[in-house]
Design an enzyme around this catalytic site. Structure first.
Site, mmCIF file in Angstrom:
data_model
loop_
_atom_site.group_PDB
_atom_site.id
_atom_site.type_symbol
_atom_site.label_atom_id
_atom_site.label_comp_id
_atom_site.label_asym_id
_atom_site.label_seq_id
_atom_site.Cartn_x
_atom_site.Cartn_y
_atom_site.Cartn_z
ATOM 1 N N GLY A 1 2.897 2.578 5.640
ATOM 2 C CA GLY A 1 3.636 1.278 5.666
ATOM 3 C C GLY A 1 4.874 2.033 6.148
ATOM 4 N N GLU B 1 5.786 -3.429 0.854
ATOM 5 C CA GLU B 1 5.994 -3.254 -0.287
ATOM 6 C C GLU B 1 4.888 -2.035 -0.447
ATOM 7 O OE1 GLU B 1 5.328 -2.199 -4.003
ATOM 8 O OE2 GLU B 1 3.813 -4.594 -3.982
ATOM 9 N N GLU C 1 3.831 9.937 -5.999
ATOM 10 C CA GLU C 1 3.124 8.990 -7.207
ATOM 11 C C GLU C 1 2.095 9.665 -7.407
ATOM 12 O OE1 GLU C 1 2.222 5.493 -4.392
ATOM 13 O OE2 GLU C 1 3.112 3.892 -5.734
ATOM 14 N N GLY D 1 0.786 -1.700 0.525
ATOM 15 C CA GLY D 1 -0.405 -0.129 -0.103
ATOM 16 C C GLY D 1 1.044 1.644 -0.108
ATOM 17 N N SER D 2 0.573 2.441 0.560
ATOM 18 C CA SER D 2 0.890 3.712 0.322
ATOM 19 C C SER D 2 2.445 3.608 1.671
ATOM 20 C CB SER D 2 -0.080 4.495 1.208
ATOM 21 O OG SER D 2 -0.249 4.519 2.314
ATOM 22 N N THR D 3 3.088 4.349 0.849
ATOM 23 C CA THR D 3 4.639 4.698 2.046
ATOM 24 C C THR D 3 4.069 4.691 3.458
ATOM 25 O OG1 THR D 3 5.637 4.945 0.225
ATOM 26 C CG2 THR D 3 6.239 5.769 1.900
ATOM 27 N N GLU D 4 3.258 6.379 3.584
ATOM 28 C CA GLU D 4 2.783 6.712 4.555
ATOM 29 C C GLU D 4 2.045 5.686 5.725
ATOM 30 O OE1 GLU D 4 -1.012 8.636 3.832
ATOM 31 O OE2 GLU D 4 -1.404 9.805 6.039
ATOM 32 N N CYS E 1 1.905 0.612 -8.699
ATOM 33 C CA CYS E 1 3.233 1.166 -7.402
ATOM 34 C C CYS E 1 4.321 1.110 -8.371
ATOM 35 C CB CYS E 1 3.008 -0.255 -6.635
ATOM 36 S SG CYS E 1 3.356 -2.059 -7.212
HETATM 37 P P1 NAI Z 1 -3.438 2.739 2.005
HETATM 38 O O1 NAI Z 1 -1.912 2.768 2.275
HETATM 39 O O2 NAI Z 1 -3.778 3.782 2.259
HETATM 40 O O3 NAI Z 1 -4.147 0.997 1.404
HETATM 41 C C1 NAI Z 1 -3.605 -0.113 0.919
HETATM 42 C C2 NAI Z 1 -3.885 -0.486 2.445
HETATM 43 O O4 NAI Z 1 -3.548 -0.731 3.398
HETATM 44 C C3 NAI Z 1 -5.665 -1.150 2.306
HETATM 45 O O5 NAI Z 1 -6.229 -2.038 2.661
HETATM 46 C C4 NAI Z 1 -6.522 0.071 3.802
HETATM 47 O O6 NAI Z 1 -7.733 -0.601 4.375
HETATM 48 C C5 NAI Z 1 -5.666 -0.145 4.925
HETATM 49 N N1 NAI Z 1 -4.849 0.608 5.671
HETATM 50 C C6 NAI Z 1 -5.122 1.940 5.703
HETATM 51 N N2 NAI Z 1 -4.804 2.262 6.727
HETATM 52 C C7 NAI Z 1 -4.146 1.634 7.452
HETATM 53 C C8 NAI Z 1 -3.250 1.430 9.226
HETATM 54 N N3 NAI Z 1 -3.038 2.400 9.568
HETATM 55 N N4 NAI Z 1 -2.946 0.319 9.345
HETATM 56 C C9 NAI Z 1 -2.920 -0.730 8.951
HETATM 57 N N5 NAI Z 1 -3.761 -0.946 7.287
HETATM 58 C C10 NAI Z 1 -4.301 -0.079 7.171
HETATM 59 O O7 NAI Z 1 -3.704 3.833 0.418
HETATM 60 P P2 NAI Z 1 -4.418 4.092 0.240
HETATM 61 O O8 NAI Z 1 -5.452 5.051 0.878
HETATM 62 O O9 NAI Z 1 -5.585 2.905 -0.846
HETATM 63 O O10 NAI Z 1 -3.789 4.638 -1.365
HETATM 64 C C11 NAI Z 1 -3.004 6.317 -0.843
HETATM 65 C C12 NAI Z 1 -2.172 5.508 -1.455
HETATM 66 O O11 NAI Z 1 -1.366 4.531 -1.768
HETATM 67 C C13 NAI Z 1 -2.620 6.009 -3.141
HETATM 68 O O12 NAI Z 1 -2.728 7.482 -4.178
HETATM 69 C C14 NAI Z 1 -1.039 5.311 -4.149
HETATM 70 O O13 NAI Z 1 -0.590 6.353 -4.312
HETATM 71 C C15 NAI Z 1 -0.499 4.908 -2.799
HETATM 72 N N6 NAI Z 1 -0.864 3.506 -3.466
HETATM 73 C C16 NAI Z 1 0.275 2.096 -3.410
HETATM 74 C C17 NAI Z 1 -0.455 0.823 -3.593
HETATM 75 C C18 NAI Z 1 1.195 -0.103 -4.002
HETATM 76 O O14 NAI Z 1 0.576 -0.703 -4.555
HETATM 77 N N7 NAI Z 1 2.138 -0.128 -3.920
HETATM 78 C C19 NAI Z 1 -1.266 0.530 -3.893
HETATM 79 C C20 NAI Z 1 -2.572 1.042 -2.801
HETATM 80 C C21 NAI Z 1 -1.937 2.809 -2.780
HETATM 81 MG MG MG Z 2 -5.233 5.167 3.109
#
Ligand code: NAI
Ligand code: MG
Length: 491
Positions: A252, A269, A400, A247-250, A303
């Site tokens: 992560g 990742e 990104e 998911g997002s770096t933030e 990503c």
């Molecule tokens: P996100 O990182 O918030 O979500 C990814 C997953 O993490 C989802 O299942 C979400 O429910 C979960 N999540 C969210 N907050 C969490 C926390 N505090 N603890 C544990 N799990 C948590 O990403 P989001 O908000 O959907 O997208 C934001 C940006 O992140 C996108 O615009 C993109 O730039 C990036 N991103 C990168 C990805 C990749 O494949 N590396 C995939 C998705 C988003």
């Molecule tokens: Mg998010």
């Protein structure tokens, strides 16, 4: 001989070459009105639900559970019980049988899954059918092959499963990420609690039916749906031994902070801002296809997307002209139409993020190109976009975007290309286009990226490790390397 009557021999030429619509029927897939959590092989009623929609027209598809810490606790309990109850001590050859079954069931039901993936996520059916589904099945086949060979994979290190793996996945490749996470975990003898992304839970929920058909012992895979709070509850659960996050770096970074000092294993990742580098000796038409595939595949929700294009100065003008012409032929529209190249943006929130970053590009002085394009009225859409005249300091060159937006920059020498390509906090992937093999190797040694593609882009294979440098995360998925995060060793 009499003169031929020309009119009889003229080939009829159609005046209009636009594609007729070719929608895939959605009848093949049944969506329940409401889903609970899949825990210990049963459906646990969700106390609270939210609506999941189709991004192409915002049609409500189903009510899905918003998992609480208690729901997560039950799922982890079921996973722990299944782990202790035989799964971890099952011979690898027996575990492999389940993985092979899951792979075959995914193949058999691939059309159903592809339709659901495109409906719930917005990606073109062409991609879910030809990329997501075959790759998801391939991952299960591949890791099935390793399940009884772990001793050979890691000789003299006594590989053992880790325990219960908590897995949190994103919305850009919903089912494929299930496969990337679940297949290696199970092959190594772990049990799993997986949390799908909030906008795309449906294929993971349908996957529970595949697990039932495969007669996987109950509790080996548990799925709890919900948003980031549910994910955080999984991270914080004391009985989870390992977290795998994409998911997002933030988020992560947040997870890494939470797990520091707990002894839990972690793989991350995260995002990327990949450089796709085109040298003047490259086959330009081929490179244009690679650039388009690199950034417009899956609406740029990738990503490892090639979001920064570096063009050698001497070919800048012809390449950009070819690229813009190619962009005007991309068909944007209904994800379920078999002719669609670019589908719907996954969510309102993601669309907003793309719009904001694109506006910043215009504001900072980049030149924007968008082909003429009629977008559907309902749903979330963004026209494929190219920015030229981009400085490295612009936000569109640094952050990104995760959308169908390309930033074009230039370079003169290979050294300059490397320097600029590495000028990013990320390091997930890169692409190099050149005729010279020696130059490919020279570049690949210097690019700080987990994957370097040569004369291609966005190619995936289960046998090839994938993962990042720097803020793109750590740990590898795929290949032999992808087993390691799910194993303990005698060191
Ligand atoms: P996100 O990182 O918030 O979500 C990814 C997953 O993490 C989802 O299942 C979400 O429910 C979960 N999540 C969210 N907050 C969490 C926390 N505090 N603890 C544990 N799990 C948590 O990403 P989001 O908000 O959907 O997208 C934001 C940006 O992140 C996108 O615009 C993109 O730039 C990036 N991103 C990168 C990805 C990749 O494949 N590396 C995939 C998705 C988003
Ligand atoms: Mg998010």
């Amino acid at each position: 001989m009499a003169e031929l009557d020309k009119s009889q021999h003229e080939v009829a030429v159609a005046g209009d070459w636009t594609y007729a619509s070719a929608p895939e029927s959605r009848d093949i897939v049944h969506i329940a009105d409401r889903y609970g959590h899949f825990v210990g092989g049963e459906w646990l009623e969700a106390a609270e639900t939210y609506e999941t929609i189709a991004p192409r027209d915002e049609e409500p598809l189903s009510a899905v559970g918003q998992g609480t810490a208690a729901d997560v606790g039950r799922a982890v309990g079921a996973a722990r019980a299944a782990y202790a109850d035989g799964w971890s001590s099952l011979p690898g050859s027996e575990r492999a049988k389940y993985l092979f079954r899951i792979a075959r069931l995914l193949q058999e039901r691939s059309r159903e899954f592809a339709v659901l993936e495109s409906l719930n996520g917005g990606k073109p059916i062409k991609e879910s059918r030809d990329v997501d589904l075959p790759l998801a099945a391939a991952h299960f086949f591949y890791y099935a092959g390793w399940a009884d060979k772990l001793e050979y994979a890691f000789p003299n290190r006594r590989p053992r499963p880790v325990g219960v793996a908590g897995q949190i996945i994103p919305w850009n490749f919903p089912l494929l990420m299930v496969a990337w996470k679940v297949a290696p975990a199970l092959a190594c003898g772990n049990t799993v609690v997986l949390k799908p992304a909030e906008t795309t839970p449906l294929t993971a929920l349908l996957f529970c039916d595949v697990l039932r058909q495969a007669e996987l012992p109950v509790g080996v895979v548990n799925i709890v749906t919900g948003d980031g709070h549910t994910g955080a509850a999984l991270v914080e659960n004391d009985d989870v031994d390992k977290i795998a996050f994409t998911g997002s770096t933030e988020v992560g970074k947040e997870i890494q902070r939470r797990l520091a000092g707990t002894g839990k294993k972690l793989t991350l990742e995260l995002g990327g801002k990949a450089a796709n580098i085109v040298f003047d000796d490259a086959a330009l038409d081929q490179a244009v296809e690679g650039i388009v595939n690199g950034i417009y595949f899956n609406q740029g929700h990738v990503c490892c997307a090639g979001s920064r294009l570096f063009v050698q100065e001497s070919i800048y003008e012809p390449l950009v002209a070819k690229l813009e012409r190619r962009l005007s032929t991309l068909r944007v529209g209904d994800p379920l139409d078999k002719n669609t190249d670019v589908g719907a943006i996954n969510s309102a929130a993601q669309l907003e993020k793309i719009r904001e970053l694109v506006a910043s590009g215009v504001e900072e002085g980049a030149e924007i190109y968008q082909p003429p394009c009629v977008l559907p009225e309902k749903g979330y859409w963004f026209v494929p976009t190219v920015f030229t005249n981009v400085a490295q300091s612009y936000r569109i060159a640094q952050e990104e975007i995760f959308g169908p937006v390309l930033s074009v920059l230039t370079f003169r020498t290979p050294e300059e290309a490397v320097e600029k390509a590495n000028n990013t906090p990320y390091g997930l992937s890169a692409g190099v286009w050149t005729e010279k093999g020696s130059r490919i190797l020279w570049m690949a040694q210097r690019l700080r990226a987990g994957v370097v593609w040569a004369n291609t882009f966005n190619r995936f294979d289960p046998s090839s490790p994938f993962g990042g440098y720097k803020e793109s995360g750590f740990g590898r998925e795929g290949g032999l390397h992808g087993l390691e995060p799910y194993l303990e060793f005698d060191e």
